[in-house]
Design an enzyme around this catalytic site. Structure first.
Site, PDB file in Angstrom:
ATOM      1  N   SER A 158     -16.236  -8.034   4.926  1.00  0.00           N
ATOM      2  CA  SER A 158     -15.266  -9.076   5.087  1.00  0.00           C
ATOM      3  C   SER A 158     -14.478  -9.158   6.233  1.00  0.00           C
ATOM      4  O   SER A 158     -14.519  -8.307   7.127  1.00  0.00           O
ATOM      5  CB  SER A 158     -14.201  -8.707   4.247  1.00  0.00           C
ATOM      6  OG  SER A 158     -13.087  -9.434   4.195  1.00  0.00           O
ATOM      7  N   TYR A 183      -7.616  -3.928   0.436  1.00  0.00           N
ATOM      8  CA  TYR A 183      -8.783  -4.833   0.317  1.00  0.00           C
ATOM      9  C   TYR A 183      -9.727  -4.400   1.661  1.00  0.00           C
ATOM     10  O   TYR A 183     -10.870  -4.063   1.684  1.00  0.00           O
ATOM     11  CB  TYR A 183      -8.760  -6.267  -0.020  1.00  0.00           C
ATOM     12  CG  TYR A 183      -9.917  -7.007   0.115  1.00  0.00           C
ATOM     13  CD1 TYR A 183     -10.953  -6.641  -0.752  1.00  0.00           C
ATOM     14  CD2 TYR A 183     -10.035  -7.964   1.191  1.00  0.00           C
ATOM     15  CE1 TYR A 183     -12.040  -7.543  -0.560  1.00  0.00           C
ATOM     16  CE2 TYR A 183     -11.280  -8.601   1.210  1.00  0.00           C
ATOM     17  CZ  TYR A 183     -12.203  -8.322   0.372  1.00  0.00           C
ATOM     18  OH  TYR A 183     -13.205  -9.151   0.299  1.00  0.00           O
TER      19      TYR A 183
HETATM   20  N1  LIG Z   1     -15.371 -15.406  -1.197  1.00  0.00           N
HETATM   21  C1  LIG Z   1     -14.978 -15.093   0.055  1.00  0.00           C
HETATM   22  O1  LIG Z   1     -14.490 -15.811   0.949  1.00  0.00           O
HETATM   23  C2  LIG Z   1     -15.398 -13.482   0.600  1.00  0.00           C
HETATM   24  C3  LIG Z   1     -14.747 -13.247   1.976  1.00  0.00           C
HETATM   25  C4  LIG Z   1     -15.068 -11.941   2.392  1.00  0.00           C
HETATM   26  C5  LIG Z   1     -15.792 -11.190   1.581  1.00  0.00           C
HETATM   27  N2  LIG Z   1     -16.269 -11.510   0.276  1.00  0.00           N
HETATM   28  C6  LIG Z   1     -16.914 -10.429  -0.465  1.00  0.00           C
HETATM   29  O2  LIG Z   1     -18.169 -11.082  -1.009  1.00  0.00           O
HETATM   30  C7  LIG Z   1     -18.538 -10.430  -2.358  1.00  0.00           C
HETATM   31  C8  LIG Z   1     -18.491 -11.644  -3.126  1.00  0.00           C
HETATM   32  O3  LIG Z   1     -17.355 -12.327  -3.517  1.00  0.00           O
HETATM   33  P1  LIG Z   1     -16.919 -13.444  -4.638  1.00  0.00           P
HETATM   34  O4  LIG Z   1     -15.980 -14.505  -3.661  1.00  0.00           O
HETATM   35  O5  LIG Z   1     -18.375 -14.001  -4.890  1.00  0.00           O
HETATM   36  O6  LIG Z   1     -16.242 -12.601  -5.317  1.00  0.00           O
HETATM   37  P2  LIG Z   1     -16.197 -12.761  -7.024  1.00  0.00           P
HETATM   38  O7  LIG Z   1     -15.012 -12.003  -7.472  1.00  0.00           O
HETATM   39  O8  LIG Z   1     -16.594 -14.194  -7.438  1.00  0.00           O
HETATM   40  O9  LIG Z   1     -17.523 -11.862  -7.425  1.00  0.00           O
HETATM   41  C9  LIG Z   1     -17.500 -10.384  -7.505  1.00  0.00           C
HETATM   42  C10 LIG Z   1     -18.162 -10.287  -8.975  1.00  0.00           C
HETATM   43  O10 LIG Z   1     -18.327  -8.748  -8.827  1.00  0.00           O
HETATM   44  C11 LIG Z   1     -17.973  -8.204 -10.425  1.00  0.00           C
HETATM   45  N3  LIG Z   1     -17.586  -7.011 -10.362  1.00  0.00           N
HETATM   46  C12 LIG Z   1     -16.176  -6.667  -9.913  1.00  0.00           C
HETATM   47  N4  LIG Z   1     -16.126  -5.242 -10.178  1.00  0.00           N
HETATM   48  C13 LIG Z   1     -17.362  -4.956 -10.734  1.00  0.00           C
HETATM   49  C14 LIG Z   1     -17.799  -3.616 -11.429  1.00  0.00           C
HETATM   50  N5  LIG Z   1     -16.743  -2.575 -11.318  1.00  0.00           N
HETATM   51  N6  LIG Z   1     -19.160  -3.663 -11.799  1.00  0.00           N
HETATM   52  C15 LIG Z   1     -19.955  -4.491 -11.889  1.00  0.00           C
HETATM   53  N7  LIG Z   1     -19.570  -5.760 -11.357  1.00  0.00           N
HETATM   54  C16 LIG Z   1     -18.013  -5.958 -10.974  1.00  0.00           C
HETATM   55  C17 LIG Z   1     -16.952  -9.411 -10.820  1.00  0.00           C
HETATM   56  O11 LIG Z   1     -17.186  -9.587 -12.201  1.00  0.00           O
HETATM   57  C18 LIG Z   1     -17.434 -10.630  -9.987  1.00  0.00           C
HETATM   58  O12 LIG Z   1     -18.433 -11.358 -10.915  1.00  0.00           O
HETATM   59  C19 LIG Z   1     -17.404  -9.332  -2.288  1.00  0.00           C
HETATM   60  O13 LIG Z   1     -17.955  -8.206  -2.064  1.00  0.00           O
HETATM   61  C20 LIG Z   1     -16.324  -9.731  -1.555  1.00  0.00           C
HETATM   62  O14 LIG Z   1     -15.313  -8.730  -1.427  1.00  0.00           O
HETATM   63  C21 LIG Z   1     -16.133 -12.711  -0.187  1.00  0.00           C
END
Ligand SMILES: NC(=O)c1ccc[n+]([C@@H]2O[C@H](COP(=O)([O-])OP(=O)(O)OC[C@H]3O[C@@H](n4cnc5c(N)ncnc54)[C@H](O)[C@@H]3O)[C@@H](O)[C@H]2O)c1
Length: 357
Positions: A158, A183
Site C-alpha cells: 500500500s 494498517y
Molecule cells: N483499494 C485501495 O485503494 C487499496 C490501496 C492500497 C492497498 N490496497 C490493498 O489491496 C488489497 C485489496 O484491497 P481491496 O480494496 O480490494 O479490499 P477489499 O476489502 O475489497 O478486499 C479484500 C478481501 O479480502 C477478504 N479477506 C479479508 N480477510 C480475509 C481472511 N482472513 N481470509 C480470507 N479473505 C479475507 C475480504 O473478505 C475482502 O473480500 C488489500 O490487500 C488492500 O490492503 C488497496
C-alpha cells in the site's frame, strides 16, 4: 496459467480475477467473505464470474487465510497429477515413501494475494485483525509457496507505507520505515517478510504498493463510495484536513492491468541463487494527485447533485498527500495508466447509480 487469487470477492481481487479469466487463465478465488462491509456486495462481485464458473475456468473457496490448518489442508487438496487429476491426501499416502506432499505439483502456477484487512481508520479500533489477517495470513501463504514449490507470489502492499514522507512523488527508493497507522505497519511488515522468504526460499515475491483505487464495484468504506452515498441521500460528506488533501486516485482498470502485467512478468522472470532482486516492490498509481475537493467536484457533476460539505481536522493515521512515482513499473512492464479522472469518475458514478438504484 492456474492462478490462486486471494481476496477474490474484494474490490481489486474480483476485478483482477475477471481480467485474468478474460485473458484465458484459470482462477481459483479464495475469500472468507467477512462482514467488514456488505457481504451482499462481495457475493454480487463473485456473481460476475458466473459465466467463467460455468465453463469450469473459475472456482471459489470460502476460507480464512489466518487459519493455518485450513490453508495447509486446502493446498493439500489442490495437488494434481500429470493428467490433471486431483491427488487426494489418501492417495498421497499410498505413493512411494519418498513422495512427500510437497514433491507433488500443486494446481497453482502462482498466487495473487489481495486478501487483507484494509482501511486505515478501522485499524485504530481493531488492531489485532490487522496483525492476524495481514501478517499471519500472508505468512500462511508464503509458507504454502515454500512447501508447494510455488515461486510466483504477487501481493498487495500500500502507498500508506510511505507514512508522512515529505518528498514527493513517493519512490520505492525512499525509506518507508515510519508508518503512521497500524494498517501501514502491517503492510510494510509483509514486505519485509516477503523479502525474507524470497531470500531464503527463492520465492519471487513482488509487492505492489497500490495508490487510492476507485471505480465500479468499489469499497463502501472508501471516500468515493461514502461521498456518492451521502451526496445522493442529501447528507453532508466529511472532508478531512479541511480539504487540504491530495490523493493519487487510480482507476481500477489501471490497477488490474499493472497487477496482471507484473504477475506475467514475474512468471517469466528467471532468478539466480542469492539474487538480490528476487523480492521486488513497485508503486502502482496514476502518478497525478488531485485535490480532494476537485475529485468531489467531478463526482458532483457526474451525479448531477451538489454536496453539502462538513470540513473537519486531519484524522489520526491519515496523510495529506499521496503521489506515486511509477517509473520502476514503467521500466519493467511499460506501465502507463490510461484512464483519466474524468472518465474514471464517470464510469464509477454510472455504476453506482445503477447498482444502488
Ligand atoms: N483499494 C485501495 O485503494 C487499496 C490501496 C492500497 C492497498 N490496497 C490493498 O489491496 C488489497 C485489496 O484491497 P481491496 O480494496 O480490494 O479490499 P477489499 O476489502 O475489497 O478486499 C479484500 C478481501 O479480502 C477478504 N479477506 C479479508 N480477510 C480475509 C481472511 N482472513 N481470509 C480470507 N479473505 C479475507 C475480504 O473478505 C475482502 O473480500 C488489500 O490487500 C488492500 O490492503 C488497496
Amino acid at each position: 496459467m492456474n492462478i490462486l487469487v486471494t481476496g477474490a470477492a474484494g474490490f481489486i481481487g474480483n476485478a483482477v480475477s475477471l481480467s485474468l479469466l478474460a485473458r484465458g487463465h484459470s482462477v481459483l478465488g479464495l475469500d472468507n467473505l467477512n462482514d467488514y462491509y456488505s457481504v451482499e456486495l462481495k457475493k454480487a462481485r463473485l456473481g460476475r464470474c458466473k459465466e467463467f464458473a460455468e465453463q469450469g475456468l473459475f472456482s471459489f473457496k470460502q476460507l480464512d487465510i489466518t487459519n493455518t490448518e485450513d490453508i495447509n489442508k486446502f493446498f493439500g487438496e489442490n495437488k494434481f497429477d500429470s493428467e490433471n487429476k486431483v491427488i487426494s491426501e489418501e492417495l498421497l499416502k499410498t505413493l512411494p515413501h519418498k513422495t512427500t506432499s510437497s514433491s507433488v505439483p500443486t494446481k497453482f502456477d502462482g498466487i495473487i494475494h489481495l486478501a487483507a484487512q484494509a482501511g486505515v481508520r478501522y485499524s485504530l479500533e481493531n488492531p489485532y485483525t490487522y496483525i492476524d489477517t495481514n501478517i499471519k495470513g500472508t505468512l500462511n501463504l508464503l509458507e504454502a509457496c515454500r512447501r508447494n514449490s510455488i515461486d510466483n507470489f504477487v501481493y498487495a502492499s500500500s502507498s500508506s507505507v510511505y507514512g508522512d514522507n515529505a518528498k514527493i512523488p513517493f519512490s520505492t527508493e525512499d525509506i518507508a520505515d515510519f508508518p503512521v497507522s497500524l494498517y501501514a505497519a502491517t503492510k510494510r511488515s509483509t514486505e519485509l517478510i516477503a523479502h525474507t522468504y524470497s531470500h531464503l526460499f527463492g520465492i519471487k515475491a513482488v509487492g505492489l504498493r497500490f495508490f487510492t483505487v476507485y471505480g465500479e464495484w468499489g469499497r463502501p468504506d472508501m471516500a468515493p463510495m461514502l461521498f456518492a452515498k451521502n451526496i445522493l441521500a442529501d447528507r453532508p460528506i466529511k472532508i478531512f484536513n479541511n480539504g487540504n488533501m491530495r490523493r493519487d486516485f487510480t482507476y481500477i482498470d489501471d490497477i488490474v492491468n499493472g497487477t496482471i502485467g507484473i504477475f506475467e512478468w514475474n512468471a517469466a522472470r528467471k532468478i539466480i541463487e542469492n539474487d538480490k532482486n528476487a523480492a521486488r516492490t513497485f508503486n502502482i498509481g496514476r502518478g497525478e494527485p488531485v485535490d480532494l475537493l476537485n475529485f468531489v467536484e467531478v463526482l458532483e457533476n457526474e451525479l448531477g447533485k451538489k454536496a453539502e460539505k462538513e470540513f473537519l481536522p486531519m484524522q489520526a493515521g491519515d496523510v495529506p498527500v499521496t503521489w506515486a512515482d511509477t517509473s520502476a513499473l514503467e521500466k519493467v512492464i511499460g506501465y502507463k495508466p490510461s484512464v483519466s479522472l474524468a472518465q474514471g469518475v464517470k464510469n464509477f458514478a454510472k455504476w453506482y447509480k445503477s447498482y444502488y438504484a
